[in-house]
Design an enzyme around this catalytic site. Structure first.
Site, PDB file in Angstrom:
ATOM      1  CG  HIS A  57      -0.404   0.414   2.498  1.00  0.00           C
ATOM      2  ND1 HIS A  57       0.021  -0.485   3.441  1.00  0.00           N
ATOM      3  CD2 HIS A  57      -0.195   1.635   3.030  1.00  0.00           C
ATOM      4  CE1 HIS A  57       0.449   0.157   4.514  1.00  0.00           C
ATOM      5  NE2 HIS A  57       0.347   1.451   4.279  1.00  0.00           N
ATOM      6  CG  ASP A  88      -0.002  -3.900   2.865  1.00  0.00           C
ATOM      7  OD1 ASP A  88       0.380  -3.516   1.742  1.00  0.00           O
ATOM      8  OD2 ASP A  88      -0.157  -3.122   3.831  1.00  0.00           O
ATOM      9  CB  SER A 104       3.011   2.196   6.011  1.00  0.00           C
ATOM     10  OG  SER A 104       1.767   2.429   6.615  1.00  0.00           O
TER      11      SER A 104
END
Length: 391
Positions: free
Chosen positions: A138, A178, A266
């Site tokens: 992502h 992910d 992230s």
């Protein structure tokens, strides 16, 4: 108004609808760990109510630009470090500053502005092979981005390398699967992080370490220092009870209750520690707020997709050979080697028994398909790899 649902598929659809409503915010900041939905038990049944929770905070507009000579950048970083130390700023969420050179494989993702200067993308990554970094899908990294290996931790040994191409997991459908791998234009001599083997399982309550340069409190911005934190692993059925859309085939969860990663982390790594040091087991993916009581952070589970990671690296390396793609020295055996074709038997048969390779024992009949591109396996498992001498 409270909406009650009992169907798991409908639950996920409603969750994705919330994601779409927030897409404008998330696309502006690819480092965003997306929002989630708390689930509560309805009276007299298994129904769950959907309660939207806050997004992880966005990075401030106009993210930090990094320019100038190496000496100027390092001097600027040191000044910011001293200022942060003076303010006794919390690290990640209730974490602390990582010791210098303790995570030289940590990588900060950068992108060039229209003026040619570099700025943060709001995501981290990990150097796991000479020309490969592992991150979250992502984050939407792409060719032309810059990987700052050793950022804020490896001092003058740090290295900025251009990304050539990235591979998202073929089943990626946020927040599921992910995972992403990016190949670098040049190899790096900095230490590589070890990653967990396929089938590896953690123990409930085991202390793990998460690192990153994201927000250190909910609503804050990214920081110019690498932070670390200790978080406890939660078994997957607990995560499923907390998050109805938690997918155990590609996710794991840890932390919560004041210890967590946050927005801007992230793609950064989650480690467990063995007698040889750190081993990466997860990739920061998403969560509910930052460090909220009862809501652990969610990570992509590396062990679940180790086969895919190996396949991408072994099939797409250009300037190096991945460590999982060649025989290695182990404590059990001497360095493996294979005979030249002329030394091999001319019969089209697999060598019997198990063969030690890349830290594991393999039988030809259970060989991963991409291993057949490696000479050792082509001549060890002739029949399986369809490498039969021409008659």
């Amino acid at each position: 108004m409270t909406i009650f649902v009992s169907n798991q598929t409908l639950l996920k659809k409603l969750f994705l609808a919330v994601i779409i409503l927030n897409r404008a915010t998330s696309e502006k900041n690819p480092g965003l760990r997306r929002d989630t939905i708390a689930q509560t038990q309805a009276e007299g049944g298994d129904s769950r109510s959907l309660v939207p929770l806050p997004l992880y905070p966005s990075l401030p507009e106009g993210p930090e630009e990094i320019s100038g000579s190496r000496e100027e950048v390092e001097d600027n970083v040191q000044k910011k470090r001293r200022r942060l130390d003076d303010e006794v700023m919390p690290r990640i969420i209730n974490g602390y500053k990582a010791m210098h050179d303790s995570f030289p494989y940590y990588t900060l993702m950068l992108q060039k502005t229209s003026s040619g200067r570099l700025r943060r993308k709001g995501c981290g990554a990990t150097l796991i092979e000479d020309e490969w970094i592992l991150t979250a899908a992502h984050c939407y990294n792409q060719a032309g981005d810059i990987a700052w290996i050793g950022a804020y931790n490896a001092g003058i040994k740090e290295k900025k390398v251009k990304v050539v191409e990235c591979f998202e997991h073929p089943n990626y459908n946020w927040p599921e699967y992910d995972y992403a791998l990016c190949r670098l234009a040049k190899t790096s001599s900095l230490p590589k992080a070890r990653i967990s083997e396929a089938g590896f399982e953690l123990t409930h309550g085991e202390r793990l370490t998460v690192i990153g340069t994201g927000a250190v409190f909910e609503g804050g911005g990214a920081v110019p220092v690498l932070n670390e934190n200790k978080v406890k692993y939660r078994v997957k059925h607990i995560c499923e009870n907390i998050y109805g859309f938690f997918q155990k085939d590609s996710m794991l969860c840890a932390g919560g209750g004041g210890h967590d990663a946050c927005q801007g982390d992230s793609g950064s790594p989650l480690f467990y520690e063995d007698n040889r040091g750190y081993v990466q087991v997860g990739i920061v993916s998403w969560g509910a707020g930052c460090g909220k009581q009862g809501y652990p952070g969610v990570y992509a589970d590396i062990a679940m997709e180790r086969d895919w990671i190996d396949q991408v690296i072994c099939n797409n390396s250009v300037n190096s050979i991945g460590s999982m793609c060649r025989p290695q020295s182990t404590s059990r055996t001497k360095t493996l080697h294979f005979a030249a074709p002329s030394e091999q038997s001319s019969t089209c048969v697999d060598k019997p028994g198990a063969h030690w390779y890349a830290g594991r024992s393999w039988e030809c009949k259970k060989l991963r398909p991409h291993f057949c591109s490696i000479d050792f396996w082509r001549y060890t498992c002739r029949n399986t790899c369809n490498n039969c001498p021409k008659m």
